[in-house]
Design an enzyme around this catalytic site. Structure first.
Site, PDB file in Angstrom:
ATOM      1  N   GLU A 197       0.806  -1.229   0.000  1.00  0.00           N
ATOM      2  CA  GLU A 197       0.000   0.000   0.000  1.00  0.00           C
ATOM      3  C   GLU A 197       0.838   1.278   0.000  1.00  0.00           C
ATOM      4  O   GLU A 197       0.658   2.172   0.828  1.00  0.00           O
ATOM      5  CB  GLU A 197      -0.973  -0.024   1.203  1.00  0.00           C
ATOM      6  CG  GLU A 197      -1.905  -1.216   1.167  1.00  0.00           C
ATOM      7  CD  GLU A 197      -2.947  -1.237   2.286  1.00  0.00           C
ATOM      8  OE1 GLU A 197      -2.946  -0.328   3.122  1.00  0.00           O
ATOM      9  OE2 GLU A 197      -3.746  -2.190   2.333  1.00  0.00           O
ATOM     10  N   GLU A 238      -5.941 -10.762  -0.777  1.00  0.00           N
ATOM     11  CA  GLU A 238      -6.628 -10.599   0.519  1.00  0.00           C
ATOM     12  C   GLU A 238      -8.159 -10.588   0.354  1.00  0.00           C
ATOM     13  O   GLU A 238      -8.858  -9.833   0.972  1.00  0.00           O
ATOM     14  CB  GLU A 238      -6.198  -9.295   1.191  1.00  0.00           C
ATOM     15  CG  GLU A 238      -4.697  -9.148   1.370  1.00  0.00           C
ATOM     16  CD  GLU A 238      -4.307  -7.876   2.097  1.00  0.00           C
ATOM     17  OE1 GLU A 238      -5.176  -7.200   2.662  1.00  0.00           O
ATOM     18  OE2 GLU A 238      -3.093  -7.546   2.125  1.00  0.00           O
TER      19      GLU A 238
END
Ligand code: XIL
Length: 334
Positions: free
Chosen positions: A140, A256
């Protein structure tokens, strides 16, 4: 291809008997994980802050706190349990600003942060070398608009920190598969076009510069009731994003996946969730670059969504470990 894998929700686990994965105590969680999945990703305890116990807490207030010894015991328990049951382990995640000892790093000079970050990568990868062969190196790093997020590492080391971390990781373990991981980047020309394009161009630049990167993870935290930039991408958008990433020579995994449904009318939740799990994974499987599907937890009894957002049922097993419609949707896609 790693069909169905899972994460361990060591952070959100319930009572020890519920989650304790000590090999001698097969529990519902461990039993389901072992029988239904072929790989494990550690949800919390392999991150920097949980691993690196802050010491000198009692030291003089004015003395900068230092990063103390590493405590690998919890991560070792999960990793060794997985290996004992012939399950592959993905290391998540070496560099993520959210679970780094940020307060301590803020007090350091850029050179001190660079040394601590390099030490963390080498220490962690050396400890698991031979047991963990795939690592999320950086997580991220992109802001919602596609720019590089000005997190602690960007501010201290500049935009080149991403490349530096991959080169350190490759030096630490030349045999490891190294990945970049991010969210809201799953669909080409989709609801988050700017970020998805930035994700592609970031990776293309790393590949062009000869950075040792081998793949990427597209997180796929979806909200079935999402609107605007929060709506899920279509299967075609996901297929096209995986295709262009594959053209860079990279492998791509869904890293995820979970599908929130609590904002839908109750009578639509199961079928909508089943459809998304099925259609997204079926589309991804048509792309040669796609190399695995990782869920973020697998039972609604332990999901980060409920702890970080609101009560939801985003996974493929219910709270009593029963198979949901989504389980069959995902299984039919594989
Ligand atoms: C979350 C875990 O589920 C929590 O247990 C932990 O406390 C914080 O991180 N994107 C990611 C994951 O890449 O590392 C995050 O996992 C969820 C969002």
């Amino acid at each position: 291809l790693d069909p169905l894998v899972a994460s361990t929700s060591s952070r959100e686990a319930g009572a020890p008997d519920e989650f304790d994965i000590a090999p001698k105590i097969p529990t519902r969680y461990a039993r389901t994980l072992r029988h239904e999945f072929n790989a494990v990703v550690v949800e919390h305890h392999l991150k920097w802050a949980p691993l690196c116990v802050e010491t000198n807490i009692a030291g003089p207030a004015q003395e900068p706190r230092r990063l103390g010894r590493y405590d690998f015991h919890h991560a070792d328990a999960i990793v060794d349990w997985a290996i004992k049951h012939n399950m592959k382990v993905k290391g998540h995640v070496l560099v993520w600003h959210v679970t780094s000892p940020t307060e301590i790093l803020e007090e350091m000079t850029p050179e001190q942060v660079r040394e601590q970050l390099r030490r963390h990568i080498f220490t962690t990868m050396a400890h698991f070398r031979g047991r963990i062969k795939v690592w999320d190196v950086v997580n991220e790093a992109l802001a919602p608009d596609g720019s590089l997020a000005e997190n602690i590492f960007y501010r201290k080391l500049g935009p080149g920190y991403i490349e530096e971390c991959f080169r350190w990781a490759h030096e630490a373990d030349p045999d490891a598969m190294l990945l970049y991981n991010d969210n809201k980047v799953e669909g080409m020309n989709g609801p988050n076009k700017r970020k998805a394009d930035a994700f592609f161009h970031l990776l293309a630049g790393l590949v062009k510069n000869g950075v040792p990167i081998h793949g990427c993870g597209i997180q796929a935290h979806f909200n079935a009731a999402g609107t605007g930039r929060n709506r899920p991408p279509t299967p075609r958008m996901v297929k096209n994003q995986i295709h262009r990433l594959g053209n860079l020579g990279l492998k791509v995994n869904i890293s995820e996946m979970d599908v929130r449904v609590s904002q839908l009318p109750p009578n639509l939740r199961q079928i909508a969730q089943r459809q998304i799990y099925h259609d997204i994974v079926a589309a991804a499987l048509t792309e040669p670059a796609f190399d695995g599907i990782w869920l973020w937890g697998f039972t609604d009894r332990h999901t980060w969504v409920t702890h970080f957002y609101y009560d939801d049922e985003p996974l493929i097993f219910d709270e009593e470990y029963g198979r949901k419609e989504a389980y069959y949707g995902l299984r039919d896609a594989l």
